[in-house]
Write an enzyme that holds these catalytic residues in place. Structure first.
Site, PDB file in Angstrom:
ATOM      1  N   TYR A  17      40.315 -35.585 -12.450  1.00 26.57           N
ATOM      2  CA  TYR A  17      39.074 -34.833 -12.637  1.00 26.57           C
ATOM      3  C   TYR A  17      38.541 -34.255 -11.322  1.00 26.57           C
ATOM      4  O   TYR A  17      37.664 -33.414 -11.314  1.00 26.57           O
ATOM      5  CB  TYR A  17      38.016 -35.749 -13.259  1.00 26.57           C
ATOM      6  CG  TYR A  17      36.918 -35.011 -13.978  1.00 26.57           C
ATOM      7  CD1 TYR A  17      37.021 -34.744 -15.338  1.00 26.57           C
ATOM      8  CD2 TYR A  17      35.783 -34.577 -13.313  1.00 26.57           C
ATOM      9  CE1 TYR A  17      36.034 -34.070 -16.002  1.00 26.57           C
ATOM     10  CE2 TYR A  17      34.790 -33.900 -13.980  1.00 26.57           C
ATOM     11  CZ  TYR A  17      34.914 -33.649 -15.320  1.00 26.57           C
ATOM     12  OH  TYR A  17      33.930 -32.979 -15.979  1.00 26.57           O
ATOM     13  N   LYS A  37      45.872 -46.122 -18.816  1.00 26.63           N
ATOM     14  CA  LYS A  37      47.169 -45.728 -19.378  1.00 26.63           C
ATOM     15  C   LYS A  37      48.238 -46.224 -18.406  1.00 26.63           C
ATOM     16  O   LYS A  37      49.129 -45.483 -17.972  1.00 26.63           O
ATOM     17  CB  LYS A  37      47.200 -44.195 -19.536  1.00 26.63           C
ATOM     18  CG  LYS A  37      48.365 -43.649 -20.315  1.00 26.63           C
ATOM     19  CD  LYS A  37      48.223 -43.806 -21.807  1.00 26.63           C
ATOM     20  CE  LYS A  37      49.483 -43.359 -22.512  1.00 26.63           C
ATOM     21  NZ  LYS A  37      49.462 -43.625 -23.968  1.00 26.63           N
ATOM     22  N   ASP A  83      44.499 -44.519 -25.578  1.00 24.70           N
ATOM     23  CA  ASP A  83      44.681 -43.975 -26.934  1.00 24.70           C
ATOM     24  C   ASP A  83      44.272 -45.017 -27.989  1.00 24.70           C
ATOM     25  O   ASP A  83      43.563 -44.703 -28.954  1.00 24.70           O
ATOM     26  CB  ASP A  83      46.116 -43.469 -27.165  1.00 24.70           C
ATOM     27  CG  ASP A  83      47.181 -44.317 -26.488  1.00 24.70           C
ATOM     28  OD1 ASP A  83      46.814 -45.251 -25.757  1.00 24.70           O
ATOM     29  OD2 ASP A  83      48.379 -44.057 -26.700  1.00 24.70           O
ATOM     30  N   ASP A 110      35.357 -39.031 -19.072  1.00 21.29           N
ATOM     31  CA  ASP A 110      34.796 -37.762 -19.534  1.00 21.29           C
ATOM     32  C   ASP A 110      35.065 -37.575 -21.023  1.00 21.29           C
ATOM     33  O   ASP A 110      34.176 -37.251 -21.805  1.00 21.29           O
ATOM     34  CB  ASP A 110      35.441 -36.632 -18.722  1.00 21.29           C
ATOM     35  CG  ASP A 110      34.943 -35.269 -19.134  1.00 21.29           C
ATOM     36  OD1 ASP A 110      33.721 -35.062 -19.083  1.00 21.29           O
ATOM     37  OD2 ASP A 110      35.769 -34.418 -19.522  1.00 21.29           O
TER      38      ASP A 110
END
Ligand code: NAI
Length: 334
Positions: free
Chosen positions: A124, A171, A204, A228
């Protein structure tokens, strides 16, 4: 004594929702000396800079700011004011409480989440370049320092506000080094907080869990980009982007802003819901020690929402921004 606070109305719906907050503050007789500054496209046109130095100086001096949303043009053009502001002031923690609000029906009840998002690095940060035409590279930088700092913030917050669980979201099964470092840092901090349960979820799977059993989660600790995305998902659990507040916090300054953007589709139409910015402003009042005024405004807003007669379109009503604000001001004054 009046609080001196920097005000950035922003663009799109920013000026409309900011005006609503100022009206409610006046109705509640909150004593603030606002220092107004432009940012984004507006500032670029006027001063040739999207994040003017005077704005940064003002926040450094006052230590507190209330900020409306700012448009970030997609692709080429000016870089994000939000990213620039967070970096320049080292506002490393993005805090977003996501709760059900009275009278607002949503798919879930008992949602009470605290999102703690790292605010300064990760993909980001927008560090990108073109290697050769047709190939670009974006850098995902994760540091032990920033990861440890945000983890400590999440655990401190959990302890201070009596929360029982911190869940790190990652992740690391794929990004073993970068997200792995984020997790390692979180685990080390967790060892200093044995009174708080620590667990981990892959991003996820965490999203699936959040849209099935959000009531089962508590404080979420995330790197910047997942933070975000997951923030907007969580906003959707309790009524949408119009109702979720936020704060960007650092050692030396705090900038309060809604989760939503400048909503160009409804700008200048008097349709925006000012609830998110108003709740951010209420968090700001708590932060500057104005608890009573904060409680009074919160109670007035909740009363209007609970009654349900005056609502903006995003919440299924027909009221304009002005009419909704009128109702809150009236409630504050009674
Ligand atoms: P957005 O949050 O502006 O809008 C998404 C959808 O939610 C739109 O349909 C909009 O009408 C609705 N919405 C948002 N806030 C609302 C409110 N207060 N009341 C009623 N409806 C509301 O997201 P989008 O369209 O992705 O971004 C627009 C611009 O805002 C972009 O330039 C983006 O970069 C910028 N942005 C700025 C942020 C900030 O300054 N903190 C945060 C997020 C986006």
């Amino acid at each position: 004594m009046a609080h001196r606070i920097t005000l950035v109305p922003g663009d799109g719906i920013g000026p409309e929702v900011t005006e609503a907050v100022l009206r409610v503050f006046r109705a509640a007789a909150v004593d603030v000396d606002w220092e107004r500054h432009d940012a984004g496209v507006l500032a670029f046109k006027k001063h040739g800079q999207s994040l003017p130095a005077e704005l940064l100086e003002s926040v450094r001096r006052n230590k507190v700011a209330l900020k409306g949303p700012v448009t970030t043009p997609i692709g080429e053009g000016i870089t994000s004011v939000n990213v620039g502001l967070r970096k320049a002031l080292d506002l490393y923690a993005n805090l977003r409480p996501v709760r059900n609000l009275p009278g607002i029906s949503s798919r879930f009840e008992n949602v009470d989440l605290i999102i703690v998002r790292e605010n300064t690095e990760d993909l980001y940060a927008g560090l990108e370049h073109e290697i050769v035409p047709g190939i670009v590279e974006s850098l995902k930088i994760i540091t032990e320092r920033a990861s440890t700092r945000i983890a400590r913030f999440a655990f401190d917050y959990a302890r201070r506000y009596g929360r029982s669980r911190v869940t790190a979201i990652h992740k690391a099964n794929i990004m073993k080094l970068s997200d792995g470092l984020f997790l390692d840092s979180s685990r080390k901090v967790a060892r200093d907080f044995l009174d708080i349960t620590y667990d981990e979820r892959i991003v996820d799977a965490a999203c699936m869990h959040l849209v099935m059993r959000p009531d089962k989660m508590d404080v979420l600790l995330l790197p910047n980009l997942y933070g975000d995305i997951v923030s907007d998902l969580c906003a959707g659990l309790v009524g949408g982007l119009g109702v979720v507040p936020g704060a960007n916090l650092g050692e030396h300054a705090a900038v309060f802003e809604a989760v939503h953007g400048s909503a160009p589709d409804i700008a200048d139409k008097n349709l925006a819901n000012p609830t998110a910015l108003l709740l951010s402003a209420v968090l700001m009042l708590d932060h500057v020690g104005e608890r009573q005024k904060a409680d009074r405004i919160r109670a007035a807003l909740f009363a209007v929402l609970q009654e349900g007669r005056v609502r903006t379109r995003d919440l299924g009503g027909t009221a304009t921004t002005t009419e909704f604000t009128d109702a809150i001001c009236k409630e504050v004054e009674t």
